[in-house]
Design a protein around this motif. Structure first.
Motif, PDB file in Angstrom:
ATOM      1  N   VAL A 196      59.463 132.811 -79.640  1.00 21.39           N
ATOM      2  CA  VAL A 196      58.097 132.400 -79.959  1.00 21.39           C
ATOM      3  C   VAL A 196      57.962 132.383 -81.474  1.00 21.39           C
ATOM      4  N   VAL A 197      57.179 131.437 -81.980  1.00 24.20           N
ATOM      5  CA  VAL A 197      57.075 131.204 -83.423  1.00 24.20           C
ATOM      6  C   VAL A 197      55.834 131.899 -83.977  1.00 24.20           C
ATOM      7  N   ILE A 200      56.776 127.895 -78.239  1.00 24.55           N
ATOM      8  CA  ILE A 200      57.975 128.502 -77.671  1.00 24.55           C
ATOM      9  C   ILE A 200      59.116 127.501 -77.815  1.00 24.55           C
ATOM     10  N   LEU A 201      60.234 127.949 -78.330  1.00 21.77           N
ATOM     11  CA  LEU A 201      61.389 127.092 -78.541  1.00 21.77           C
ATOM     12  C   LEU A 201      62.527 127.528 -77.627  1.00 21.77           C
ATOM     13  N   LEU A 202      63.193 126.552 -77.024  1.00 20.47           N
ATOM     14  CA  LEU A 202      64.400 126.807 -76.245  1.00 20.47           C
ATOM     15  C   LEU A 202      65.583 126.323 -77.073  1.00 20.47           C
ATOM     16  N   LEU A 203      66.483 127.224 -77.415  1.00 19.98           N
ATOM     17  CA  LEU A 203      67.594 126.916 -78.319  1.00 19.98           C
ATOM     18  C   LEU A 203      68.925 127.139 -77.636  1.00 19.98           C
ATOM     19  N   VAL A 223      70.185 134.141 -85.252  1.00 21.30           N
ATOM     20  CA  VAL A 223      69.485 132.861 -85.364  1.00 21.30           C
ATOM     21  C   VAL A 223      67.976 133.096 -85.362  1.00 21.30           C
ATOM     22  N   ALA A 224      67.511 133.951 -84.428  1.00 19.03           N
ATOM     23  CA  ALA A 224      66.078 134.242 -84.342  1.00 19.03           C
ATOM     24  C   ALA A 224      65.573 134.877 -85.629  1.00 19.03           C
ATOM     25  N   GLU A 225      66.374 135.771 -86.213  1.00 19.26           N
ATOM     26  CA  GLU A 225      65.959 136.436 -87.456  1.00 19.26           C
ATOM     27  C   GLU A 225      65.891 135.436 -88.601  1.00 19.26           C
ATOM     28  N   GLY A 274      62.849 133.508 -88.328  1.00 18.85           N
ATOM     29  CA  GLY A 274      61.621 134.296 -88.411  1.00 18.85           C
ATOM     30  C   GLY A 274      60.853 134.264 -87.116  1.00 18.85           C
ATOM     31  N   CYS A 275      61.578 134.105 -85.998  1.00 18.85           N
ATOM     32  CA  CYS A 275      60.949 134.018 -84.669  1.00 18.85           C
ATOM     33  C   CYS A 275      61.265 135.264 -83.846  1.00 18.85           C
TER      34      CYS A 275
END
Length: 590
Positions: free
Chosen positions: A314-315, A363-366, A376-378, A381-382
């Motif tokens: 989540v952003v 919400i992003l699906l990666l 990647v999330a860090e 910044g998500c």
């Protein structure tokens, strides 16, 4: 009204307007306003950057680092694992999660508390087969409420405490906020657990997705040599239904074909547009040997390691992705990650996914190289929406982290050390005992908040020095002339709450605190009741998803709309005022 007062009022109105507009991030807006204030001579040059060394700024930064240490040690995870059970009834679950969130947010940053508990709450909802939206908003409100109870629970309390020290000589201590903030928090938590969650709108699409959080629109490509080349798109329907995937259309040579695409013969390079959950999408891709929509990105991924992982995040408003697309941010070549899907307020984005500008709460699906998801999330910044799998491998460090923090709280509470110094010792202890890696130390400080505080504090001081706050206070005293004390405090709380619902609560506290003190001086009463009223009201941002970061964070995962928050938030704000005013008059008499 003097020129300085008029100029400062105009500057603050411009700041508020820019914050409401949201085009630029709040720290840039505040820092720009500070520079303008210096250029116009409204802020003395020697005081230009005094806010960056202000105790409130230092304490906020230290609290964020200490929160990270408590998380890293496994202390918080130990609590949630012990107390959370998916078999409980929804009301009981909300009460327990809200209680945990409230207690945690009283002693650590409330955004960090929500970030820890949100994946646990979502997992519990999945296991129970219910919509996450039924419990995420209550959890967000609970973590906001819990922060009211202590000095370090929320930035407004820290600002109010240090402002009292500057104005009256003695700042508030750790638990001075507890009698009023604690009562408001307990009453609010009881309302949220018993009544509030029933006021949240329940939508069909949200309930259907209860087990899977959200559907995404994603694209899979028919590779060269595929067995499906020459088949009609409609022939894949059976496999799609088996995997619980909805085929929406086809992309060929950059043209999107919907509706009649079902009868098109598939060609190598065609992209099939799908609506699916992460697990279903992966199952469908594997079953039909389809490729990801960008072969170059897929090559980068597969060359990076032994496999691939799906990652849901989540952003937050501070993410580097906000206002940028996956393409413009360089997500693929910087982090070897592919954006497969994007959901906004519970609804999937259906076109130009990688070129879509990302907003807070999305919400992003990666798709990421295996075991790189946290990194990647860090970088983005998500916040991950799945349990991070933390384990308590060293109980000594867990209790050591808790012990160091508890000792600092005790020392500060008894006045043996100032709070910033006590928290500084905790941070040093976390580094020396390797509870928190040295290379991560500065990563956990929320620099936009630091810049906001450092910029707004000199502006707030200039407004007070120029007599601007006294002018506002005189106007409020005039408007409430002849009113009883409780009614005047109520008016101040309503005005402050209204500002906090649409502005950053930190900025609200900086502006409202000197107004409260000026009102007390005009009425010739103690300023403490007014400061407490401002502290509680500045933290009571429950009407909108933009008033508090926690509300923004649950916007996407909960599938909420902008107008959903006031349904539970409005009666909650009324309740907070109703219980806070008597408590203030009892514990902090005029």
């Amino acid at each position: 009204m003097t020129f300085d007062q008029a100029a400062l009022f105009a500057l603050f109105i411009a700041v508020f307007a820019m914050l409401l507009w949201g085009r630029w991030r709040y720290d840039i807006v505040a820092f720009s306003a500070l520079l303008i204030g210096i250029a116009l001579g409204l802020v003395p040059a020697e005081d230009a950057f005094s806010g960056f060394g202000h105790p409130a700024t230092i304490v906020v930064a230290l609290v964020l680092v200490v929160s990270a240490g408590l998380v890293r040690s496994g202390a918080v995870y130990l609590i949630t694992r012990t107390l959370v059970d998916s078999s409980r009834r929804l009301g009981t679950h909300i009460a327990i999660m809200g209680g945990i969130g409230g207690v945690l947010s009283a002693f650590m940053n409330n955004v960090a508390a929500l970030a820890l508990l949100m994946p646990v709450d979502i997992q519990t909802a999945r296991k129970a087969g219910r919509a996450p939206g039924l419990s995420l908003m209550p959890l967000s409100f609970a973590t906001i409420l819990g922060g009211m109870a202590t000095l370090i629970g929320t930035p407004p309390n820290i600002i109010i405490a240090t402002f009292r020290g500057d104005a009256l000589g003695t700042p508030y201590s750790m638990f001075d906020f507890t009698p009023v903030g604690g009562i408001a928090a307990i009453a609010g938590l009881a309302f949220v657990a018993l009544i509030g969650w029933r006021l949240i709108p329940q939508r069909e699409d949200t309930v259907v997705r209860a087990a899977d959080l959200a559907q995404y629109v994603a694209e899979l490509t028919v590779p060269e040599g595929s067995d499906h080349v020459g088949k009609r798109l409609g022939e894949l329907t059976g496999d799609a239904e088996k995997a619980d995937v909805a085929i929406i259309g086809l992309i060929r040579d950059g043209r999107r074909l919907y509706g009649n695409a079902r009868n098109n013969l598939l060609q190598a390079g065609d992209s099939i547009v799908l609506e699916a959950t992460p697990e279903a999408l992966d199952e469908f891709r594997s079953a039909l040997n389809l490729a990801f929509s960008d072969e170059k990105r897929e090559e980068l991924l597969t060359a990076a390691g032994d496999g691939l992982d799906l990652l849901e995040v989540v952003v937050p408003a501070e993410s580097r992705m906000v206002g940028r697309s996956a393409q413009s941010s360089g997500l693929s070549w910087r982090q070897r990650a592919v954006l497969l899907g994007l959901a906004r307020q519970g609804q999937p984005i259906r076109s130009q996914i990688r070129r879509t500008s990302i907003e807070p709460g999305d919400i992003l699906l990666l798709l990421v190289p295996k075991d790189t998801g946290p990194d990647v999330a860090e970088w983005m910044g998500c916040l991950p929406l799945a349990d991070r799998g933390l384990t308590v491998t060293d109980n000594t460090k867990t209790w050591l982290a808790i012990g160091l923090f508890a000792a600092a709280v005790a020392v500060a509470s008894f006045g043996l050390l100032d709070l910033p110094v006590a928290l500084g010792f905790v941070v040093v202890g976390y580094i020396l005992f390797k509870i928190l890696p040295l290379q991560e130390l500065y990563d956990h400080i929320e620099w936009p908040v630091v810049v906001l505080l450092g910029s707004m504090i000199p502006l707030g001081a200039a407004l007070e020095t120029s007599g601007g706050t006294a002018l506002i206070a005189d106007s409020l005293v005039w408007l409430t002339d002849g009113w009883p004390a409780w009614a005047i405090l109520t008016a101040l709380m309503v005005v402050t709450m209204t500002l906090s619902d649409v502005l950053n609560n930190t900025a609200t506290a900086i502006v409202a605190a000197p107004i409260g003190v000026s009102m007390a001086q005009r009425l010739d009463v103690s300023p403490d009741p007014f400061l407490m009223a401002v502290a509680v009201a500045a933290s009571s941002a429950f009407l909108t998803p933009i008033g508090h970061k926690n509300n923004t964070l649950v916007l996407g995962p909960g599938g909420y709309r902008f107008g959903d928050y006031w349904r539970m938030g409005l009666p909650l704000e009324v309740l907070v005022i109703a219980v806070s005013i008597p408590a203030i008059l009892v514990f902090w008499p005029l």
